[in-house]
Design a protein around this motif. Structure first.
Motif: not given
Length: 334
Positions: A44-53, A32-38, A27-29, A9-14
């Motif tokens: 990731i569930a919100a973004q659901r990024p596509a995978q390389e093929l 700090p909650s992103y530092m936790s597993r939950a 992109q996403f703001k 997963f590649f996620i870009n933040f602002v």
């Protein structure tokens, strides 16, 4: 299937202070909650990024090459002379193409993108990589021999004129094997001219020392001149254009060795050697920056890259010394 089981997963933040209306799509703001597993799993569930093929055809052919040579040799007294031509053509080299990127016909380079929502980059394997090599080699040698006074010497020179080219990149050819910078081009280690000199001589007037040496001088390797041009939005991004080639400085290396024999038993010899590598202490550089221009402030413009042509590594050691002990087996005398 593997990419589905083990996704990346590649996620870009602002910045968190960025107004919601100015957050770019995809992109996403930062939170700090992103530092936790939950929190990260929720992102990731919100973004659901596509995978390389990665697609690899079932009918790939094994690599092969055709090689040939022709030459002539002749002795002129104590000297040996030879001239040789070598040619190689290789086929069926493997590389991945970027199937969702098309060649821009306006610039004959990358890229026109075709977005496929289910995937990111689509990499299609093929084995159309092709290489060419042509070389002419001239050699003049005088083998080491001793005269009646137990004095000997030998020397040689070899000159190679060569040209090495390839179509395609390495494992990944961006955007394709036959397009843009991957169309028929010099390989990175193409050295047009190369001289190799060697020599050895006895020095009975200097305590019986023996001096030998090896020197190599090669013309520089190709440095691509690549410019990145800012494109209008849409489509946005940068256009990569090959502006030409330059060459790195000549490679220069000279090694010398002194040898002194101390023991000779039945033709077997024990000797002490002292070697100096890179006698001239030449700084042979590599890993050159190939970017001649960066994207300018407005579409279609560029600004020079101050780092173009600067080296980022060395390809040979600096001057160094070495002491050694050798034992030569020449067989027992009768």
């Amino acid at each position: 299937a593997y990419r589905r089981q083990h996704p990346n997963f590649f996620i870009n933040f602002v910045s968190p202070s960025t107004p919601d209306s100015l957050v770019p799509a995809g992109q996403f703001k930062w939170n700090p909650s992103y530092m936790s597993r939950a929190g990260l799993q929720a992102l990731i569930a919100a973004q659901r990024p596509a995978q390389e093929l990665f697609l690899i055809p079932n009918d790939l052919k094994p690599p092969k090459s055709n090689q040939w040579s022709i030459g002539a040799r002749h002795d002129f007294g104590e000297f040996n002379v030879s001239a040789t031509y070598n040619g190689t053509r290789s086929y069926n080299g493997f590389s991945f193409d970027f199937a969702n990127l098309g060649l821009n016909p306006a610039t004959n380079d990358c890229c026109i993108s075709s977005n496929i929502p289910a995937y990111q980059t689509i990499l299609l394997g093929n084995n159309t990589v092709h290489t060419w090599y042509n070389a002419g080699l001239f050699q003049l040698n005088r083998p080491y021999t001793k005269n009646a006074q137990n004095f000997g010497w030998g020397a040689g020179i070899a000159y190679t004129l060569s040209k090495a080219e390839a179509e395609g990149g390495d494992l990944f050819s961006f955007p394709s094997v036959t397009a843009g910078l991957n169309s028929r081009h010099f390989i990175n280690d193409d050295r047009r001219h190369q001289f190799v000199l060697n020599g050895i001589t006895d020095m009975p007037f200097a305590w019986g020392l023996q001096l030998s040496g090896l020197a190599q001088f090669s013309s520089g390797t190709p440095i691509q001149q690549v410019a990145f041009i800012k494109l209008p939005n849409p489509p946005g991004g940068n256009q990569r254009v090959l502006r030409g080639y330059s060459r790195s400085p000549w490679f220069q290396n000279v090694d010398l060795r002194l040898r002194k024999n101390f023991v000779n038993v039945g033709g077997n010899e024990v000797a002490v050697t002292g070697s100096v590598f890179n006698v001239l202490d030449k700084q042979n550089l590599g890993c050159y920056n190939t970017t001649i221009a960066q994207p300018g402030p407005t579409p279609g413009t560029t600004v020079p890259d101050a780092g173009f042509g600067l080296a980022n590594c060395t390809i040979a050691d600096p001057r160094r010394f070495q002491i050694g002990l050798t034992y030569d087996f020449h067989g027992l005398s009768r």
